[in-house]
Enzyme design. Structure first.
Site, PDB file in Angstrom:
ATOM      1  N   HIS A 199      34.854  30.036  27.875  1.00 40.58           N
ATOM      2  CA  HIS A 199      35.820  31.046  27.750  1.00 40.58           C
ATOM      3  C   HIS A 199      35.066  32.484  27.616  1.00 40.58           C
ATOM      4  CE1 HIS A 199      38.357  27.482  26.631  1.00 40.58           C
ATOM      5  NE2 HIS A 199      38.445  27.712  28.135  1.00 40.58           N
TER       6      HIS A 199
ATOM      7  N   GLU B  60      35.275  34.900  24.269  1.00 39.40           N
ATOM      8  CA  GLU B  60      35.156  34.132  23.000  1.00 39.40           C
ATOM      9  C   GLU B  60      33.524  34.651  22.468  1.00 39.40           C
ATOM     10  OE1 GLU B  60      38.138  30.657  23.908  1.00 39.40           O
ATOM     11  OE2 GLU B  60      36.179  30.072  23.455  1.00 39.40           O
TER      12      GLU B  60
ATOM     13  N   HIS C  23      33.463  27.490  20.595  1.00 36.92           N
ATOM     14  CA  HIS C  23      34.553  28.353  20.891  1.00 36.92           C
ATOM     15  C   HIS C  23      35.151  29.235  19.883  1.00 36.92           C
ATOM     16  CE1 HIS C  23      35.495  26.511  25.157  1.00 36.92           C
ATOM     17  NE2 HIS C  23      34.443  25.473  24.333  1.00 36.92           N
TER      18      HIS C  23
ATOM     19  N   GLU D 160      35.480  25.094  17.481  1.00 35.96           N
ATOM     20  CA  GLU D 160      36.509  26.063  17.353  1.00 35.96           C
ATOM     21  C   GLU D 160      36.109  26.739  15.919  1.00 35.96           C
ATOM     22  OE1 GLU D 160      38.565  27.178  19.486  1.00 35.96           O
ATOM     23  OE2 GLU D 160      38.941  25.487  20.817  1.00 35.96           O
TER      24      GLU D 160
HETATM   25 ZN   LIG Z   1      37.603  28.391  24.311  1.00 36.57          ZN
END
Ligand SMILES: [Zn+2]
Length: 349
Positions: free
Chosen positions: A59, A62, A164, A228
């Site tokens: 992404h 990020e 991420h 994350e």
């Molecule tokens: Zn992500």
């Protein structure tokens, strides 16, 4: 990113030049190859038996993991850090980074394991790039196995952290998704590594997905995780001290200097998926604020969601919500609910 961000910025901004860049040999004997924009491989002269992939920017907005990778790349290039392992940095979506968005046309983390070529086919940049990334991962892991006299008694270890940051707050700032293992046991050492990284909360996925980390698990038997690491901030505004434990542990991993105490099951908190709540009606709502933190727990009987006439009350003590999104297309997942389980109940080796 500014020009000061160094080599990584340069490879992202100079796609053609990067692909044509000749291999460079560092003073410590490590070879540096640039395979494509944002795809950089370090090969030490006598690599150990662990092949490591660090990926980020699946992404594009990020930012913190990109800054973390950039820092590690600079330290390796300058010789401040000497890798013991073959290591590939993979900055997944340069096109999205360059426009400061999550993605240009399509969420890349739904396109792996061949999904890029399904349906309409290779119709956009994310789909084309995902297909290329799959080939780089295959080349990297296969070259490790082929070129370095792979011993069947002691097979090479494959590690992949796909990093991420989250859109929303989380009750647990950092957590890892342990992809579906195709029925194979989970690994104590991997839980120890995550704990050492400051990521002691682990969500077990319960089935195959089209994410990057599951691709590495399923096709290459890698120990692969989606990490994350906290909430998204713009470039330069990330408090990198919050990522210090991740960087320290990655440097320990790269230099092969990590040591662990005996595993204690209290070191980690494991969640498993209870149920997936899908939106099937236009008239759909989640019964809590849009910005509720991941892993928020609701009381027994509380109506989490309403899908037309149907309601979804909390069924089990401790049921918590992750990744809520009421605005998904009909038929898609609007909410996942999870529950903490004892570490002892895992099939662990
Ligand atoms: Zn992500």
């Amino acid at each position: 990113m500014t020009q000061d961000n160094g080599f990584l910025t340069w490879t992202l901004a100079n796609e053609w030049h990067a692909a044509a860049l000749a291999p460079v040999k560092l003073a410590n004997g490590t070879q540096v190859d640039v395979w494509d924009s944002g795809v950089i491989v370090f090969t030490p002269p006598n690599p150990n038996r662990c092949d490591i992939i660090l990926s980020c920017a699946v992404h594009g907005d990020e930012t913190a993991p990109i800054e973390l990778c950039s820092e590690l790349i600079e330290r390796l290039r300058s010789g401040l850090l000497t890798s013991s392992s073959r290591i590939m940095f993979l900055i997944a979506n340069p096109a999205a980074i360059n426009v400061g968005r999550r993605f240009v046309e399509e969420n890349m983390n739904r396109l792996f394991s061949g999904a890029h070529s399904a349906g309409p086919g290779l119709v956009n940049k994310e789909r084309e790039r995902t297909k290329k990334i799959e080939s780089y991962v295959a080349r990297f892991f296969n070259e490790g196995a082929d070129a370095l006299h792979c011993d069947t008694e002691q097979p090479r270890e494959r590690l992949h952290y796909d990093m991420h940051t989250a859109i929303r707050d989380s009750t647990h700032e950092k957590f890892a998704i342990y992809p579906y293992q195709n029925g194979q046991p989970y690994k104590t050492r991997q839980l120890q590594l995550l704990k050492a990284m400051g990521v002691p909360v682990i969500l077990l996925h319960d089935g195959p997905t089209t994410t990057f980390s599951y691709f590495s698990v399923n096709e290459f038997g890698a120990n692969a995780f989606t990490l994350e690491l906290g909430k998204v901030r713009p470039f330069g505004q990330n408090d990198m001290s919050r990522f210090a434990s991740v960087q320290t542990m990655l440097e320990g991993l790269i230099t092969d200097t990590l040591e662990f105490d005996q595993f204690d099951s209290d070191d980690v908190l494991i969640y498993q998926v209870l149920r997936s709540i899908n939106r099937t009606k236009e008239d759909f709502e989640l019964n809590f604020p849009d910005n509720v933190a991941n892993f928020t727990e609701f009381p027994l009987g509380y109506d989490l969601a309403r899908d037309g006439e149907l309601t979804y009350p909390v069924e089990v003590e401790g049921e918590s919500v992750v990744f809520p999104n009421a605005n998904v297309a009909l038929g898609q997942r609007a909410l996942l609910t999870v529950i903490a389980i004892p570490t002892e109940s895992l099939d662990l080796v």
